[in-house]
Design a protein around this motif. Structure first.
Motif, short mmCIF file in Angstrom:
data_model
loop_
_atom_site.label_atom_id
_atom_site.label_comp_id
_atom_site.label_asym_id
_atom_site.label_seq_id
_atom_site.Cartn_x
_atom_site.Cartn_y
_atom_site.Cartn_z
N TYR A 159 0.84 -1.20 0.00
CA TYR A 159 0.00 0.00 0.00
C TYR A 159 0.87 1.25 0.00
O TYR A 159 1.99 1.24 0.54
N TYR A 160 0.32 2.35 -0.58
CA TYR A 160 1.02 3.63 -0.67
C TYR A 160 0.24 4.71 0.06
O TYR A 160 -0.99 4.67 0.15
N SER A 161 0.98 5.73 0.53
CA SER A 161 0.34 6.90 1.15
C SER A 161 1.26 8.11 1.05
O SER A 161 2.47 7.99 1.19
N LYS A 162 0.67 9.28 0.82
CA LYS A 162 1.44 10.52 0.80
C LYS A 162 1.63 11.08 2.21
O LYS A 162 2.60 11.78 2.48
N ASP A 163 0.67 10.78 3.10
CA ASP A 163 0.68 11.41 4.42
C ASP A 163 0.71 10.44 5.59
O ASP A 163 0.76 10.85 6.76
N GLY A 164 0.65 9.13 5.34
CA GLY A 164 0.63 8.13 6.41
C GLY A 164 -0.76 7.85 6.94
O GLY A 164 -0.93 6.94 7.75
N TYR A 165 -1.76 8.60 6.47
CA TYR A 165 -3.12 8.44 6.95
C TYR A 165 -4.04 7.82 5.89
O TYR A 165 -4.91 7.02 6.21
N ASN A 166 -3.85 8.21 4.65
CA ASN A 166 -4.72 7.75 3.56
C ASN A 166 -3.92 6.82 2.65
O ASN A 166 -2.88 7.22 2.10
N TRP A 167 -4.40 5.60 2.50
CA TRP A 167 -3.63 4.55 1.85
C TRP A 167 -4.35 3.99 0.63
O TRP A 167 -5.58 3.86 0.63
N THR A 168 -3.56 3.61 -0.39
CA THR A 168 -4.08 3.03 -1.63
C THR A 168 -3.32 1.75 -1.94
O THR A 168 -2.08 1.71 -1.85
N ARG A 169 -4.05 0.74 -2.33
CA ARG A 169 -3.42 -0.55 -2.64
C ARG A 169 -2.68 -0.51 -3.97
O ARG A 169 -3.16 0.05 -4.96
N SER A 170 -1.49 -1.11 -3.99
CA SER A 170 -0.73 -1.25 -5.22
C SER A 170 -1.36 -2.32 -6.11
O SER A 170 -2.03 -3.25 -5.63
N ASP A 171 -1.14 -2.19 -7.40
CA ASP A 171 -1.66 -3.20 -8.33
C ASP A 171 -1.00 -4.55 -8.09
O ASP A 171 -1.59 -5.60 -8.37
N ASN A 172 0.23 -4.53 -7.58
CA ASN A 172 0.97 -5.76 -7.35
C ASN A 172 1.41 -5.88 -5.90
O ASN A 172 1.75 -4.87 -5.27
N PRO A 173 1.40 -7.08 -5.35
CA PRO A 173 1.91 -7.25 -3.98
C PRO A 173 3.42 -7.09 -3.97
O PRO A 173 4.08 -7.15 -5.01
N LEU A 174 3.98 -6.85 -2.80
CA LEU A 174 5.43 -6.82 -2.69
C LEU A 174 6.01 -8.20 -2.98
O LEU A 174 7.03 -8.34 -3.66
N HIS A 175 5.33 -9.24 -2.47
CA HIS A 175 5.83 -10.60 -2.64
C HIS A 175 4.70 -11.57 -2.33
O HIS A 175 3.75 -11.23 -1.59
N PHE A 176 4.80 -12.79 -2.86
CA PHE A 176 3.83 -13.83 -2.54
C PHE A 176 4.49 -15.19 -2.77
O PHE A 176 5.56 -15.28 -3.38
N SER A 177 3.86 -16.23 -2.26
CA SER A 177 4.37 -17.59 -2.45
C SER A 177 3.21 -18.56 -2.60
O SER A 177 2.28 -18.56 -1.79
N SER A 178 3.29 -19.39 -3.61
CA SER A 178 2.27 -20.44 -3.80
C SER A 178 2.54 -21.65 -2.93
O SER A 178 1.74 -22.59 -2.90
N GLU A 179 3.67 -21.62 -2.17
CA GLU A 179 4.05 -22.76 -1.34
C GLU A 179 3.52 -22.67 0.08
O GLU A 179 3.72 -23.59 0.87
N THR A 180 2.89 -21.55 0.44
CA THR A 180 2.43 -21.36 1.82
C THR A 180 1.00 -20.83 1.83
O THR A 180 0.48 -20.38 0.81
N GLY A 181 0.41 -20.84 3.02
CA GLY A 181 -0.88 -20.21 3.22
C GLY A 181 -0.72 -18.81 3.77
O GLY A 181 0.24 -18.09 3.45
N MET A 182 -1.64 -18.42 4.64
CA MET A 182 -1.73 -17.07 5.19
C MET A 182 -0.41 -16.59 5.80
O MET A 182 0.25 -17.29 6.57
N TRP A 183 -0.03 -15.35 5.45
CA TRP A 183 1.13 -14.70 6.06
C TRP A 183 0.67 -13.73 7.14
O TRP A 183 -0.22 -12.91 6.91
#
Length: 524
Positions: A159-183
């Motif tokens: 997620y991104y924010s200009k002020d630390g209060y209002n956040w927007t989700r990125s189109d892509n995650p930072l990282h993921f794995s198909s080998e595990t469940g919930m992080w």
């Protein structure tokens, strides 16, 4: 009667260390989850303040769950945390200090704009938690990651924010794995390629790597990689996340839901973890508390740049009292040597072993590379060539109870393998407590390097650091005989070959001062 669980947002702010943690102020079992708050000048002695956050609002009424702290521009700290509503939906929220001039930051206010993020689209409402400490990119925007599971894959949502209060989700995650469940409890930070100094999360410069740590499968797994702050592309250079005992972990024992922070006063990164219980809920009710925090650890990149190294912060040495020592002592096969003269139920022990002529070391089978399985199969009672040798801590006089922390050396096809084990199988005569055996390999050459072990023993917890911190194993034990003055410390060698104790130093550890708010004047 108190419950202590996950580490939340540790930080250093204007000369004061703050530790936040999940906390039930009304009992030792799960419920009424609040943010406990303690402060310190030295990471050893602590004042306990009133909870910083309690579940009072619709968006957190069933619990103020995990999160982090971030210091925004202008030296303005905020808390980002996960709240849970009556439907068990997980919502991200923000709080800030009521009075920035208060050096203790005793009172926190929940923002009127909460919740700042809700689970929408492909996010499962029950799998959306634990916002990380924010870091700033070259575009001046803040970034955080939040733990989740998307389409069956463990995911660090960005997620991104200009002020630390209002956040927007990125189109892509930072990282993921198909080998595990919930992080859970993601932590993302830079580490220097040179030396042991820590780096602020927003540092932008060369000669660094990045660490992504996530919690799953009851362990703290991490990968080291490269990160481009312009594109937010993180590429792992070590083995990527999977469910495996050979995956890099902060700690191969009972250690979970950790959080690190950058200590600007001493230019280091400091890590804490939650050490949960291995007994029953009825035991927790009897003793009136449940869960504890590990000793704080410094953390940095190893010389090989392949893994992290951890070591108790230097301030822990303040607790050292009476000392006993020995050096250059041969420990023949089958021997058990008591280390008298200290309080073994609360002790700090450092020992250095040296080996010679490893031609007779046991052969390592090609299918024996699971260290935990190998430690379970070759526990402290089973004799080998070089090993088991190490320490018996929290041991009773006749060794009916003992927690063994030890090494074995194996010969592989092209190198030697050093196995570190923590064996709780004989830690207590109590029957219905966890007696797991944990294990990890140390990346060192026993022909060229001595094998070191440091164990911090505190009545019912044993934190052990092998190979100068290349592997850490925390044990939670419940002795009935080896308690207080009846606990003993031994160094042992059950292998057939002799080993040399190059040096052994052991100290009685004094008690840290833990002062509840109102019992004493807090001078900061």
């Amino acid at each position: 009667m108190l419950l202590f669980t996950h580490i939340e947002g540790p930080m250093y702010f204007k000369g004061v260390y703050h530790l936040f943690y999940q906390y039930n102020p009304y009992g030792p079992l799960w419920g009424n989850i609040s943010w406990g708050h303690s402060i310190s000048h030295d990471l050893v002695n602590w004042f306990l303040l009133e909870p910083a956050l309690t579940p009072t609002e619709p968006y957190d009424i069933t619990g103020c769950l995990s999160g982090s702290t971030t210091i925004l521009r202008g030296s303005k700290p905020i808390i980002l945390y996960t709240g849970q509503d009556v439907n068990k939906s997980q919502l991200q929220n923000l709080a800030f200090p009521k009075n920035l001039s208060d050096p203790l930051l005793k009172d926190w206010i929940k923002w009127s704009g909460n919740p700042i993020l809700a689970p929408v689209n492909d996010i499962n409402p029950s799998q959306f938690r634990d916002p990380s400490t924010a870091w700033m990119g070259p575009d001046g925007k803040w970034r955080i990651v939040i733990g989740s599971e998307i389409k069956g894959q463990g995911t660090a949502l960005l997620y991104y924010s200009k002020d630390g209060y209002n956040w927007t989700r990125s189109d892509n995650p930072l990282h993921f794995s198909s080998e595990t469940g919930m992080w859970e409890c993601p932590d993302f930070y830079p580490v220097s390629n040179v030396g042991k100094n820590g780096i602020d999360a927003s540092f932008q410069g060369n000669n660094t790597m990045h660490v992504l740590k996530v919690s799953y499968n009851s362990h703290e797994y991490y990968v080291i990689g490269t990160y481009d702050p312009k594109t937010d592309l993180f590429l792992a250079v070590t083995h990527d996340f999977r469910v495996s005992n050979t995956q890099f972990q902060y700690d191969y024992g009972r250690f979970y839901a950790s959080k690190s922070f950058y200590d600007s006063a001493k230019q280091r990164r400091v890590l804490w973890g939650w050490v949960n219980e291995g007994d029953s809920q009825s035991d927790a009710i009897k003793k009136g508390w449940s869960g504890l925090q590990s000793f704080p650890r410094s953390i940095w990149l190893s010389d090989t740049r392949k893994q992290l190294v951890q070591w108790p912060v230097e301030e822990i040495k303040k607790l050292r009292g009476k000392q006993v020592s020995m050096e250059n002592r041969e420990l023949k096969g089958g021997s058990v040597l008591e280390v008298p003269g200290i309080t073994a139920s609360q002790a700090d022990i450092e020992v250095l072993f040296s080996l010679t002529n490893l031609s007779d070391a046991e052969l390592m089978d090609s299918d024996m590379f699971d260290p935990q399985l190998l430690c379970a199969q070759k526990n402290a009672s089973l004799s080998g060539s070089f090993g088991p040798f190490g320490l018996l801590v929290l041991a009773s006089k006749n060794l009916t109870e003992q927690t063994a922390v030890f090494f074995r050396v194996f010969k592989g096809s092209n190198k030697f393998h050093v196995l570190m084990c923590s064996d709780q199988s004989r830690s207590s005569i109590a029957e219905e407590v966890d007696k797991s055996i944990y294990g990890a390999f140390l990346d060192l050459d026993p022909l060229k390097e001595k094998i070191s072990l440091r164990s911090l023993v505190d009545h019912s917890i044993v934190e052990s650091f092998g190979g100068e911190g290349l592997a850490c194993i925390t044990a939670r034990v419940y002795p009935k005989l080896a308690i207080h003055e009846h606990a003993k410390l031994y160094v042992f060698n059950k292998g057939t070959k002799s080993v040399t104790i190059s040096s052994l130093n052991a100290w009685t550890m004094k008690k840290a001062q833990i002062v509840p708010m109102g019992q004493d004047t807090i001078a900061f």
